[in-house]
Scaffold this active site. Structure first.
Site, mmCIF file in Angstrom:
data_model
loop_
_atom_site.group_PDB
_atom_site.id
_atom_site.type_symbol
_atom_site.label_atom_id
_atom_site.label_comp_id
_atom_site.label_asym_id
_atom_site.label_seq_id
_atom_site.Cartn_x
_atom_site.Cartn_y
_atom_site.Cartn_z
ATOM 1 N N GLY A 162 0.817 -1.218 0.000
ATOM 2 C CA GLY A 162 0.000 0.000 0.000
ATOM 3 C C GLY A 162 0.844 1.259 0.000
ATOM 4 C CG LEU A 174 7.025 1.539 -2.639
ATOM 5 C CD1 LEU A 174 7.991 1.148 -1.537
ATOM 6 C CD2 LEU A 174 7.576 2.723 -3.429
ATOM 7 C CG ASP A 233 2.975 -0.328 -11.530
ATOM 8 O OD1 ASP A 233 3.600 0.679 -11.901
ATOM 9 O OD2 ASP A 233 1.984 -0.281 -10.792
HETATM 10 C C1 GAF Z 1 -0.442 2.482 -10.611
HETATM 11 C C2 GAF Z 1 -0.780 1.676 -11.852
HETATM 12 F F1 GAF Z 1 -0.668 0.331 -11.603
HETATM 13 C C3 GAF Z 1 0.130 2.050 -13.026
HETATM 14 O O1 GAF Z 1 -0.294 1.372 -14.180
HETATM 15 C C4 GAF Z 1 0.134 3.569 -13.243
HETATM 16 O O2 GAF Z 1 -1.038 3.984 -13.892
HETATM 17 C C5 GAF Z 1 0.358 4.311 -11.936
HETATM 18 O O3 GAF Z 1 -0.520 3.863 -10.910
HETATM 19 C C6 GAF Z 1 0.189 5.797 -12.087
HETATM 20 O O4 GAF Z 1 1.170 6.300 -12.926
HETATM 21 O O5 GAF Z 1 0.833 2.144 -10.144
#
Ligand code: GAF
Length: 387
Positions: free
Chosen positions: A130, A133, A180
């Site tokens: 949360g 990261l 991510d």
């Molecule tokens: C979260 C999401 F998982 C990413 O895809 C991205 O949109 C981010 O928020 C915001 O930049 O980490």
């Protein structure tokens, strides 16, 4: 990455299943230098991998079932709780809670034509959950790599990232972008990843702040967020509405902020302005890093924060206070990071960042807020087998 985490995952596996794992796989959490809420708008992002993440100790299971246990979940450490899922019954919505992420990866792999067999897994993580990261993507990617390598499928990493994202979007039901999972699977040590989320083109850009007498730090504001509950999905929808009103497929197609006069709704105009200006900042930051000018990105971080706070309206009080206190005490730049509404701030500091840390802690103390957490953030390697 700590080898202790790998050993602990292997030991946890042995305790739970009375057998040694076949291997342990690791996927890192990520920091995002700049480029927030641009990924699902087909834009640019510049994340890097952290030296912390998720370990998945894994071995085969004869029964066509996935058996999972996590040290970080209730009933985990010291307990015996495992979750057992029949692979043939997997369907979106059929698994809830943390196990939905690994189960979703199996489902998504099978949908993509990789019929992974049953497996046993024991999960260990040294990422604060949360904190923005990307603990979910780290879990998905460690599991995806473990399952495909156990089954002998050689999946190109970009494809694996898309498969892990699909698990999150379609199985768990969170409408995230591709940043991510790409960071967890494609980043290189000492580099950030410049990702064009429209073309999928990924370039490693040198990021070694220590060479300039600087350091990157993560400030965990202790305000917690969950993408499933936050306004993340609402922002995604607003961006789609803005694109539709402007007659383009995604906000990436909008040439510049001058075009925004055509948007009647002031809220949509602000949302779109954030995305357009943030894309420009990402490209500027990458160009500066390529010239070795790490200090030059400080002002871009500050501008990004102001844009996320005022135009995208996803910052939170603890982040604003941390950014203001950090920059007043000598940080070259700082900004909220991730999906918003809670989580962490990233700051570019002089190598000895003690004054900044003290200033942020003092600002929190003045408000009777819990003490913030500080993590060093050296740009690290992507997911791999570690045992
Ligand atoms: C979260 C999401 F998982 C990413 O895809 C991205 O949109 C981010 O928020 C915001 O930049 O980490």
């Amino acid at each position: 990455m700590s080898s202790r985490g790998a050993d602990q995952a292997a030991q946890w596996f042995a305790e739970q299943y009375d057998d040694a794992p076949e291997g342990v796989w690791h996927a890192p959490g990520r920091a995002n230098l700049i480029g927030e809420h641009t990924d699902y708008n087909d834009g640019f992002v510049l994340p890097f991998a952290l030296d912390r993440g998720t370990f998945a100790a894994a071995g085969p299971h004869e029964d066509g079932v996935l058996e999972l246990t996590s040290r970080q979940e209730p009933g985990g450490a010291g307990g015996t709780r495992t979750v057992t899922i029949a692979l043939d019954s997997l369907a979106p919505g059929s698994v809830r809670g943390w196990a939905a992420y690994p189960a979703g990866v199996v489902w998504s792999l099978r949908q993509a034509g990789y019929p992974v067999p049953g497996a046993r897994m024991a999960v260990e993580s040294d990422l604060p959950q949360g904190a923005g990261l990307s603990s979910s993507a780290a879990l998905e990617c460690a599991v995806a790599l473990a399952l495909t390598q156990l089954a002998g499928f050689d999946v190109v990493r970009q494809e694996l990232a898309a498969i892990a994202r699909r698990a999150e979007n379609d199985f768990v039901g969170v409408p995230t972008g591709i940043m991510d999972q790409s960071a967890a699977l494609l980043c290189q040590s000492g580099h950030a990843l410049l990702l064009d989320c429209r073309s999928g083109e990924a370039d490693s850009v040198p990021l070694d702040p220590a060479l300039s007498g600087l350091a990157l730090a993560i400030i965990d504001t202790r305000a917690r967020h969950a993408l499933t509950e936050s306004g993340y999905g609402a922002r995604h929808i607003e961006c789609e509405e803005a694109a539709r009103a402007l007659g383009v497929r995604t906000l990436r197609e909008v040439p510049g902020t001058d075009s925004l006069a055509a948007l009647a709704d002031p809220v949509l105009r602000r949302r779109a302005r954030h995305v357009i200006t943030e894309n420009q900042r990402v490209l500027e930051a990458a160009a500066l890093l390529r010239r070795g000018r790490v200090a030059g990105i400080g002002p871009l971080l500050n501008q990004s924060h102001a844009s996320l706070r005022d135009d995208f309206e996803i910052s939170w009080p603890e982040a604003d206070v941390a950014v203001d206190a950090a920059t007043a005490a000598g940080a070259l730049g700082a900004r909220m990071m991730g999906g918003g509404f809670g989580g962490s701030v990233i700051a570019l500091l002089p190598e000895d960042g003690r004054a900044v840390r003290e200033a942020v802690c003092a600002a929190y103390r003045d408000r009777d807020w819990p003490e913030p957490g500080f993590l060093d953030a050296p740009p690290s390697s992507s997911a791999r087998r570690v045992l």
